[in-house]
Design an enzyme around this catalytic site. Structure first.
Site, short mmCIF file in Angstrom:
data_model
loop_
_atom_site.label_atom_id
_atom_site.label_comp_id
_atom_site.label_asym_id
_atom_site.label_seq_id
_atom_site.Cartn_x
_atom_site.Cartn_y
_atom_site.Cartn_z
N GLU A 121 54.93 78.67 51.28
CA GLU A 121 54.38 77.73 50.32
C GLU A 121 52.87 77.88 50.26
O GLU A 121 52.27 78.64 51.02
CB GLU A 121 54.79 76.30 50.69
N HIS A 244 50.17 65.83 44.04
CA HIS A 244 51.07 66.99 43.97
C HIS A 244 50.95 67.60 42.58
O HIS A 244 51.01 66.88 41.58
CB HIS A 244 52.52 66.59 44.26
N ARG A 290 47.04 72.87 47.20
CA ARG A 290 47.42 71.89 46.19
C ARG A 290 46.24 71.28 45.44
O ARG A 290 46.35 70.97 44.26
CB ARG A 290 48.25 70.77 46.84
N HIS A 351 50.67 61.85 45.69
CA HIS A 351 51.77 62.34 46.52
C HIS A 351 51.62 62.02 48.01
O HIS A 351 52.60 61.68 48.67
CB HIS A 351 51.86 63.86 46.34
N ARG A 386 45.93 68.34 52.75
CA ARG A 386 47.09 68.68 53.58
C ARG A 386 47.74 69.96 53.09
O ARG A 386 47.99 70.13 51.90
CB ARG A 386 48.12 67.54 53.53
#
Length: 540
Positions: A121, A244, A290, A351, A386
């Site tokens: 990811e 997100h 992100r 998110h 994060r």
């Protein structure tokens, strides 16, 4: 006059997600545990987590690599010790989860051996994400719930909200300031009950409900952060709320998340005309962290005046898509969108709360006997952003470390037999519930507009003025009327909104998830933004 509490236990855990339940199961063989769940026990962010859990299981990967990837994603202000602590304990904590019965996807290697299927990811340099198809959270949560409900030393109280923590000095107890329990709103009986505990753990999740658009379930109202602040705990880095990049843009599914793993497996982000745009913003393209991806989408939407952008994985074989993302495929198909054939409309949405209640390696807060683990906490792991699939991992690692500390300290914990009951002698039933509803909508709208993906000093000042007015209205309402679920959540969320804005106003730079047009550059030296009850101050 003090009375016997309605509930009593060794450890009260407020929250029933991966953090709370993993801790409960680790403690329950030796201690009596009560777990509070605001709704049905599975109704939390863990259940809806799609991606997976990051841990080094591949021989070509390394803990050092996991550490460096996390530090890079955190934009320079992660606590290296916390990152190393989590990464080095990741595999053993994930193995504990496997031992509880969680089934992660496997595949057959070319040599014929079976191994865990690891995906990659955004921000990760290796494939290190263990997953259960595209519904990892569901697999984790249902497994832990089943174990907890069948353990004789765990009581799960569903539809039970913590109203506030009971702290010793606020009820006149002598000695060191410590937490001794909590007042609990029983939603079924619509009464406030008292719960005594030798240790209390906040595992309440984040505060993304403060924003108009969020991928979180309805219960993510910042309760633990607000209660800890009122109890005297410091908080940190609340300006870093992760948006997100890819929430579904559809009127019938406004909080449905499209996992990072789609991009990890080759999905592209596209404009309405079908052209890609991420390579224009970052050399990593769709696999950038992100914060970069969310800002890029927001930029393109505003530049083009578009309602959404698109996520497209239709160039991959249809069988591959259905096999790897069965839950997403079925969900979208039910909404008239075929993931194997067409792009999916997406927008960014709030998110994850990267900041929270300040804790040490064992989840200990500034108040004796009070712990915070999971999204509610600030450990230093996430820094300014994060990295994908580190959140469930953080829950597991600090669930383990908190359990070790609680067990070690339990023989020396203070015990009391009585607590003051909740006082409703001077309140009455609410007469204008519409006031609460109006305040809800106002708060979430201006937080989205003024304290969202892109900020300015003027927007933050406007938000703070409105928060101050809302706090006055809510405090007056809280003082005169009986509590309700909506009132409790609104009171907590407006407190957290203030803390978010104050942290954001401290940071005179753009870093990670905090981007301000007035200070677009990075400072040479920076650190966490820390707020202390009674005197807001910066500690960097």
């Amino acid at each position: 006059m003090n009375t016997l509490p309605e509930h009593s236990c060794d450890v009260l855990i407020i929250g029933s997600g991966a953090a709370g339940l993993s801790l409960a199961l680790r403690l329950a063989d030796q201690h009596q545990v009560i777990v509070l769940s605001k709704g049905p026990v599975t109704e939390g962010s863990t259940f809806y987590a799609q991606g997976g859990i990051a841990a080094v299981f591949d021989e070509t990967d390394s803990i050092d690599s996991h550490v460096e990837d996390t530090l890079i994603a955190g934009a320079g202000i992660c606590d290296r010790h916390a990152v190393e602590f989590v990464a080095s304990n990741a595999r053993s904590c994930v193995q504990w989860l496997i031992d509880q019965g969680v089934l992660f996807d496997t595949h057959i290697q070319p040599n014929g051996e079976e191994s865990y299927h690891l995906t990659r990811e955004g921000g990760h340099s290796h494939r290190r994400i263990l997953h259960a198809a595209d519904a990892t959270g569901r697999e984790v949560e249902t497994t832990l719930v089943s174990k907890a409900l069948n353990h004789p030393n765990i009581r799960v109280l569903e539809r039970s909200n913590a109203v506030d923590l009971i702290v010793s000095d606020k009820i006149g107890l002598p000695g060191t300031r410590r937490v001794v329990g909590a007042w609990v709103w029983n939603r079924n009986k619509e009464t406030v009950e008292t719960c005594h505990a030798k240790a209390v753990v906040l595992a309440t999740g984040g505060a993304s409900k403060v924003y108009q658009y969020t991928t979180n379930p309805d219960i993510s109202s910042g309760d633990g952060i607000a209660m800890a602040w009122r109890a005297g705990c410091r908080v940190a880095n609340l300006e870093f709320n992760q948006f997100h990049p890819t929430a579904l843009y559809h009127p019938q599914a406004r909080n449905f998340l499209l996992t990072e793993a789609l991009r990890g497996e080759g999905a592209y982000l596209k404009r309405p005309d079908g052209t890609r745009f991420m390579p224009d913003f970052d050399e990593r393209g769709e696999l950038a962290p992100r914060d970069i991806v969310a800002r890029a989408i927001d930029h393109e939407m505003k530049r083009l005046g578009a309602d959404c952008m698109f996520l497209d994985i239709s160039h991959k074989p249809a069988d591959f898509i259905r096999q790897h993302f069965p839950m997403i495929y079925e969900k979208l198909l039910g909404l008239g969108i075929d993931l194997t054939q067409e792009p999916v409309p997406i927008v960014p949405a709030a998110h994850y709360t990267c900041g929270g209640v300040m804790v040490d390696d064992h989840g200990r807060t500034d108040v004796e006997g009070l712990y915070a683990i999971g999204e509610v906490s600030y450990t230093g792991l996430h820094g300014a952003n994060r990295m994908a699939s580190n959140s469930l991992l953080e829950c597991l690692v600090y669930g383990w470390s908190a359990a070790e500390d609680i067990t070690r300290r339990m023989p020396y914990a203070h015990d009391i037999s009585t607590l003051p009951p909740w006082d409703e002698s001077r309140v009455e039933n609410p007469d204008e519930r519409v006031v609460i509803q109006h305040n809800w909508h106002e708060l979430r709208l201006f937080m989205w507009d003024y304290v969202g993906i892109v900020r300015t000093t003027k927007r933050l000042e406007r938000a703070l003025r409105r928060i101050t007015m809302l706090q006055q209205e809510i405090d007056e309402y809280y003082a005169h009327f009986r509590v309700s679920n909506n009132l409790l959540e609104l009171r907590n969320l407006v407190q957290v909104a203030e803390l978010i804005v104050r942290c954001a106003m401290m940071r005179k730079e753009s870093r990670g998830l905090h981007f301000t047009l007035d200070y677009p550059e990075l400072l040479t030296h920076s650190g966490p933004s820390i707020l202390s009850p009674g005197n807001h101050y910066i500690n960097r």
